[in-house]
Design an enzyme around this catalytic site. Structure first.
Site, short mmCIF file in Angstrom:
data_model
loop_
_atom_site.label_atom_id
_atom_site.label_comp_id
_atom_site.label_asym_id
_atom_site.label_seq_id
_atom_site.Cartn_x
_atom_site.Cartn_y
_atom_site.Cartn_z
CG HIS A 79 -0.37 0.01 2.55
ND1 HIS A 79 -0.06 1.19 3.22
CD2 HIS A 79 -0.03 -0.99 3.40
CE1 HIS A 79 0.44 0.90 4.41
NE2 HIS A 79 0.47 -0.41 4.55
CG ASP A 81 -2.53 4.16 3.04
OD1 ASP A 81 -2.19 3.06 2.55
OD2 ASP A 81 -3.28 4.26 4.02
CG ASP A 142 3.12 0.38 7.82
OD1 ASP A 142 2.71 -0.24 6.82
OD2 ASP A 142 2.44 0.54 8.85
CD GLU A 176 -2.73 -1.65 5.56
OE1 GLU A 176 -2.63 -2.71 6.18
OE2 GLU A 176 -2.26 -0.56 5.99
CD GLU A 177 -0.96 2.25 7.77
OE1 GLU A 177 -1.62 1.85 8.75
OE2 GLU A 177 0.21 1.90 7.56
CG ASP A 199 2.11 -3.83 5.16
OD1 ASP A 199 3.01 -3.07 5.57
OD2 ASP A 199 0.90 -3.62 5.36
CG HIS A 382 1.17 3.20 12.62
ND1 HIS A 382 -0.13 2.80 12.85
CD2 HIS A 382 1.48 2.72 11.38
CE1 HIS A 382 -0.58 2.11 11.82
NE2 HIS A 382 0.39 2.05 10.91
#
EC number: 3.4.11.4
Length: 411
Positions: A79, A81, A142, A176-177, A199, A382
């Site tokens: 992904h 994002d 990520d 995705e997030e 991922d 994150h």
């Protein structure tokens, strides 16, 4: 050849942060900035059908170069994002070459320090090249590490036709997030039999089990009136919401008090005024029965709080987000077997495990594309301490190439 590091450093500088409050799809237009660039790069590699669809998905095909006609079509997915939790704008990546094991102090905020013993797997990276951000943003490993690895593997396969493989589909997703990464995927158009999201975390890991996940929205309707004349009338929705949050278990059922196969109830958002407040929660468990139990606990907490506010009411809405992909993957053992073999071929000792989270593969598996998650090397995601090892990214590229080759060999 463009190295996986060169690609990664280029991609993380593009802000692709998604927005959980947006009703558009993708949730932020800036995600398309990276996706459009990926299409251009794929086309420059000779991938003629690479394109960005109207929903922000990148589709592309590496054609088969094998004489065999019965090779399953494999998809690799990452992904574009980054998490809404920490800013992804103006990322300044730093490569700490041949890291010797000392603390890594991030220069733009010296309170942000990577230390061995505090960050999982960091002690395994002495002598490697570590990439971090500068301290004020996340890095974006990520999942731009996975994006860079798939792109690097694509270039390698294109330039090494002696490596035989079947048709390979590439899929880059937005959002995705925020739990919407597969919402508009066209499985028929994708045309793959099996897939792998790239991922995951530590080098050599293969994740075949995820949380099952639901979202809960509690809307509190209080009774509003002028505070100067509120005696016996005012029922403040802000206070009701606060009481609900205060009544959550303190020593269990939260992310900070659980591990392993334990699930949780996690408040993620609060918004409103004294008349109306909305509370957002995510619920996680490895079984649907466990999810149902947590929904019942949260509903009981809200109902008990409301007893003290007889003229107020709540709405309790549950939304399914994704389910544990192990249920599907158990039906297709060859997907895992080939990935494990590919890691062994790369000189790794594979670690098969569950993940306390979810990937696009969770929902793709239930959409008809069995799809475990292989490592990308991303860590401390994150957060401003996010990091990735260049050597781990290079191993991921090798594993992707090996997977493609093994499916051809076994056909």
């Amino acid at each position: 050849m463009t190295s996986v590091l060169e690609r990664f450093l280029r991609y993380v500088k593009i802000d692709t942060q998604s927005d959980p409050n947006s009703e558009s799809f993708p949730s932020t237009a800036k995600q398309r900035d990276l996706s459009n660039q990926l299409v251009v790069e794929l086309q420059e590699l000779g991938i003629e059908d690479a394109h960005l669809d109207e929903h922000g998905y990148v589709y592309a095909t590496i054609p088969s170069n094998s004489e065999k006609t019965d090779i399953p079509v494999i998809c690799f997915c990452s992904h574009v994002d980054t998490s809404p939790d920490v800013s992804g704008a103006h990322v300044k990546p730093i490569v700490h070459k041949n890291w010797g094991g000392s603390d890594i102090v991030l220069p733009d905020d010296t309170t942000q320090i990577l230390r061995i013993g505090e960050l999982h797997d960091l002690d395994q990276q002495i002598g490697n090249d570590i990439v971090t951000a500068s301290g004020t943003t996340l890095l974006g490993a990520d999942n731009k590490a996975g994006v860079a690895e798939i792109m690097a593997a694509t270039e390698y396969l294109v330039n090494h036709p002696e490596i035989k493989h079947g048709a390979i589909r590439i899929l880059f997703t937005p959002d995705e997030e925020v739990g919407r990464g597969t919402e508009q995927v066209n499985i028929a158009k994708l045309g793959a039999n099996f897939g792998y999201t790239v991922d995951g975390e530590a080098v050599g890991t293969l994740e075949d089990e995820t949380f099952s996940a639901d979202g809960v929205k509690i809307t509190v309707h209080g009774v509003s009136t002028h505070p100067g004349y509120a005696l016996g009338k005012l029922e403040n929705a802000l206070k009701i919401a606060g009481d609900i949050l205060a009544a959550l278990p303190k020593d269990s059922l939260s992310p900070e008090t659980t591990e392993g196969k334990q699930g949780f109830i996690h408040p993620t958002q609060i918004e409103g005024i004294q008349e109306k407040v909305t509370l957002g929660f995510i619920l996680r468990d490895f079984t649907v029965a466990g999810l149902n139990e947590k929904e019942a606990i949260l509903k009981e907490i809200a109902d008990n709080v409301l007893i003290n506010y007889p003229n107020s009411s709540i709405e309790f809405k549950v939304t399914e987000q994704y389910r544990n992909m192990k249920e599907i993957l158990n039906q297709h053992p060859q997907v895992l077997e080939n990935a494990l073999l590919a890691m062994q071929k790369a000189g790794l000792n594979p670690i098969q495990r569950s993940i306390r989270g979810g990937t696009d593969g969770s929902r793709l598996s239930f959409m008809g594309l069995p799809c475990p998650n292989i490592f990308a090397g991303e860590h401390a995601f994150h957060s401003k301490l996010e990091w990735v090892s260049v050597q781990d990214m290079e191993k991921a590229v090798e594993v992707i190439v090996n997977i493609a080759q093994i499916w051809e060999e076994k056909a």
